[in-house]
Design an enzyme around this catalytic site. Structure first.
Site, PDB file in Angstrom:
ATOM      1  N   ARG A  87     -86.367 -24.887   3.321  1.00  0.00           N
ATOM      2  CA  ARG A  87     -85.921 -24.955   1.909  1.00  0.00           C
ATOM      3  C   ARG A  87     -86.477 -23.676   1.085  1.00  0.00           C
ATOM      4  O   ARG A  87     -87.836 -23.513   1.551  1.00  0.00           O
ATOM      5  CB  ARG A  87     -86.257 -26.147   1.314  1.00  0.00           C
ATOM      6  CG  ARG A  87     -85.445 -27.328   1.561  1.00  0.00           C
ATOM      7  CD  ARG A  87     -84.140 -27.207   0.778  1.00  0.00           C
ATOM      8  NE  ARG A  87     -83.091 -28.275   1.338  1.00  0.00           N
ATOM      9  CZ  ARG A  87     -82.356 -28.595   2.326  1.00  0.00           C
ATOM     10  NH1 ARG A  87     -82.175 -27.407   3.072  1.00  0.00           N
ATOM     11  NH2 ARG A  87     -81.572 -29.555   2.326  1.00  0.00           N
ATOM     12  N   GLU A 144     -80.745 -21.533  -5.357  1.00  0.00           N
ATOM     13  CA  GLU A 144     -79.400 -21.090  -4.579  1.00  0.00           C
ATOM     14  C   GLU A 144     -78.275 -21.415  -5.597  1.00  0.00           C
ATOM     15  O   GLU A 144     -78.251 -22.514  -6.392  1.00  0.00           O
ATOM     16  CB  GLU A 144     -79.056 -21.831  -3.277  1.00  0.00           C
ATOM     17  CG  GLU A 144     -80.092 -21.562  -2.280  1.00  0.00           C
ATOM     18  CD  GLU A 144     -80.054 -22.322  -1.072  1.00  0.00           C
ATOM     19  OE1 GLU A 144     -79.017 -23.113  -0.612  1.00  0.00           O
ATOM     20  OE2 GLU A 144     -81.090 -22.337  -0.342  1.00  0.00           O
ATOM     21  N   HIS A 179     -77.565 -19.880   3.520  1.00  0.00           N
ATOM     22  CA  HIS A 179     -77.499 -21.258   3.887  1.00  0.00           C
ATOM     23  C   HIS A 179     -76.428 -21.548   4.879  1.00  0.00           C
ATOM     24  O   HIS A 179     -75.878 -22.543   4.537  1.00  0.00           O
ATOM     25  CB  HIS A 179     -77.632 -22.206   2.505  1.00  0.00           C
ATOM     26  CG  HIS A 179     -78.259 -23.605   2.746  1.00  0.00           C
ATOM     27  ND1 HIS A 179     -78.984 -24.198   1.719  1.00  0.00           N
ATOM     28  CD2 HIS A 179     -78.364 -24.279   3.782  1.00  0.00           C
ATOM     29  CE1 HIS A 179     -79.458 -25.356   2.395  1.00  0.00           C
ATOM     30  NE2 HIS A 179     -78.921 -25.308   3.543  1.00  0.00           N
TER      31      HIS A 179
HETATM   32  C1  8YV Z   1     -76.900 -28.627   4.850  1.00  0.00           C
HETATM   33  C2  8YV Z   1     -79.457 -28.598   5.284  1.00  0.00           C
HETATM   34  O1  8YV Z   1     -75.659 -27.864   5.280  1.00  0.00           O
HETATM   35  O2  8YV Z   1     -78.852 -30.860   6.043  1.00  0.00           O
HETATM   36  C3  8YV Z   1     -79.663 -30.015   5.325  1.00  0.00           C
HETATM   37  O3  8YV Z   1     -80.651 -30.465   4.862  1.00  0.00           O
HETATM   38  O4  8YV Z   1     -80.139 -27.733   4.891  1.00  0.00           O
HETATM   39  C4  8YV Z   1     -77.995 -28.119   5.442  1.00  0.00           C
HETATM   40  O5  8YV Z   1     -77.884 -27.164   6.441  1.00  0.00           O
HETATM   41  C5  8YV Z   1     -76.665 -28.766   3.772  1.00  0.00           C
HETATM   42  O6  8YV Z   1     -78.182 -29.527   3.175  1.00  0.00           O
HETATM   43  C6  8YV Z   1     -75.554 -29.836   3.264  1.00  0.00           C
HETATM   44  O7  8YV Z   1     -75.921 -30.865   2.337  1.00  0.00           O
END
Ligand code: 8YV
Length: 323
Positions: free
Chosen positions: A243, A272, A290
């Protein structure tokens, strides 16, 4: 016939996953504007039995307190859930689920890809070729850093951290050191050629590459700050597919500009889709929008996992991925 439960998907998903959801529920997909505005959330909470948000949804506090709420479950599309106030949800009787497991490999692939891209100038080289800046091969042109055989430091040794270790150790002969809040069984660590160290600092000091795989949220905010960037070796690279706010971006820009570290590969950002303007002009970092879980197979599997959780919940079972 029992009435069908109504599900709102807040951001369009791959077709197969939406179609599967439709075989179980009455489904609406919010097509835009994205992220779903607060007033749409308010109406949705009155009209839908379940809502399936994603990482881009910063849920308005009314989600947890709204009078006359019909929604009983949030089936998050993604493993990370720092955009959801889990305690507030629990206290208000709202069940929350996520999608662990199915995005492990895609995210570890992306982390390894960023590591290679920044160490070997793959992204910058691509720009230069397109831009006509390549004038011919030379023994000293754009020399990168060797990856094979180096030491990788992993912060957060859960599923994705371990998958990264597997790739790096067995694919690239890297030694792995890691930090994790809880103790990882020695046999698990050894099986991945990895050694658990007592502190984040101990990892930063010895690693040639540092890859972040811890959860986001208040506990890990600015875990990598100016002080810790200073503990990294000047030839080391930082990779972040966790993150954005795990890293203090102001401090990272300073470190990249000053040469405190050699470079960074970033898939996630604190605000983001805004990217810190200081990063945009730097050539020693690779920036991705992302994309950690962004394969058709994985995004489909994530949607199917949400379906599985909602189906279990409405059948009266406990959803497999309840948080
Ligand atoms: C997802 C991610 O695509 O799953 C996660 O926590 O960081 C991502 O790769 C995104 O969060 C979709 O909600």
């Amino acid at each position: 016939m029992a009435p069908t439960n109504k599900v709102l998907i807040t951001t369009p998903w791959p077709t197969e996953a939406v179609d599967t959801m439709r075989t179980h529920f009455e489904v609406e997909v919010h097509e835009g504007p994205l992220p779903m505005p607060a007033e749409v959330w308010q109406a949705a909470l009155r009209d839908f039995d379940a809502i399936a948000p994603t990482v881009i949804d910063h849920l308005p506090p009314s989600v947890y307190a709204q009078a006359g709420r019909r929604t009983r479950i949030l089936g998050n599309f993604g493993v990370g859930f720092n955009h959801i106030d889990i305690d507030a949800a629990r206290n208000s009787g709202l069940v929350v689920t996520n999608t662990p497991g199915v995005l492990t490999d895609a995210t570890a692939d992306q982390s390894m890809g960023l590591l290679l891209a920044v160490a070997r100038g793959i992204s910058l080289g691509d720009w230069h070729v397109r831009d006509g800046q390549w004038t011919g091969w030379s023994p000293t042109d754009r020399l990168g850093t060797q990856v094979t055989g180096k030491t990788l430091g992993i912060i957060g040794f859960g599923r994705i951290g371990q998958a990264m270790a597997r790739r790096a150790h067995f694919g690239f002969g890297m030694q792995i050191v890691f930090h994790n809040r809880s103790r990882i069984e020695t046999a698990v660590a050894q099986g991945l050629g990895a050694q658990q160290l007592e502190s984040v600092e101990a990892v930063l000091k010895v690693a040639d590459f540092v890859s972040l795989h811890c959860p986001g949220g208040a506990e890990t905010r600015h875990l990598i700050n100016a002080d810790r960037l200073n503990q990294m070796q000047p030839h080391a690279f930082l990779i972040n597919t966790a993150r954005g706010d795990v890293v203090d971006e102001d401090a990272l820009v300073d470190a990249l500009q000053a040469g405190t570290i050699a470079g960074a590969g970033l898939d996630v950002f604190a605000e983001e889709p805004r990217v810190h303007p200081g990063l945009l002009g730097l050539t020693n970092c690779v920036l991705n929008p992302h994309l950690g879980s962004a394969t058709l197979e994985t995004r489909t599997a994530m949607g199917l996992k949400v379906v599985e959780n909602l189906v279990a919940f409405f059948k009266g079972d406990s959803p497999p991925d309840a948080l």
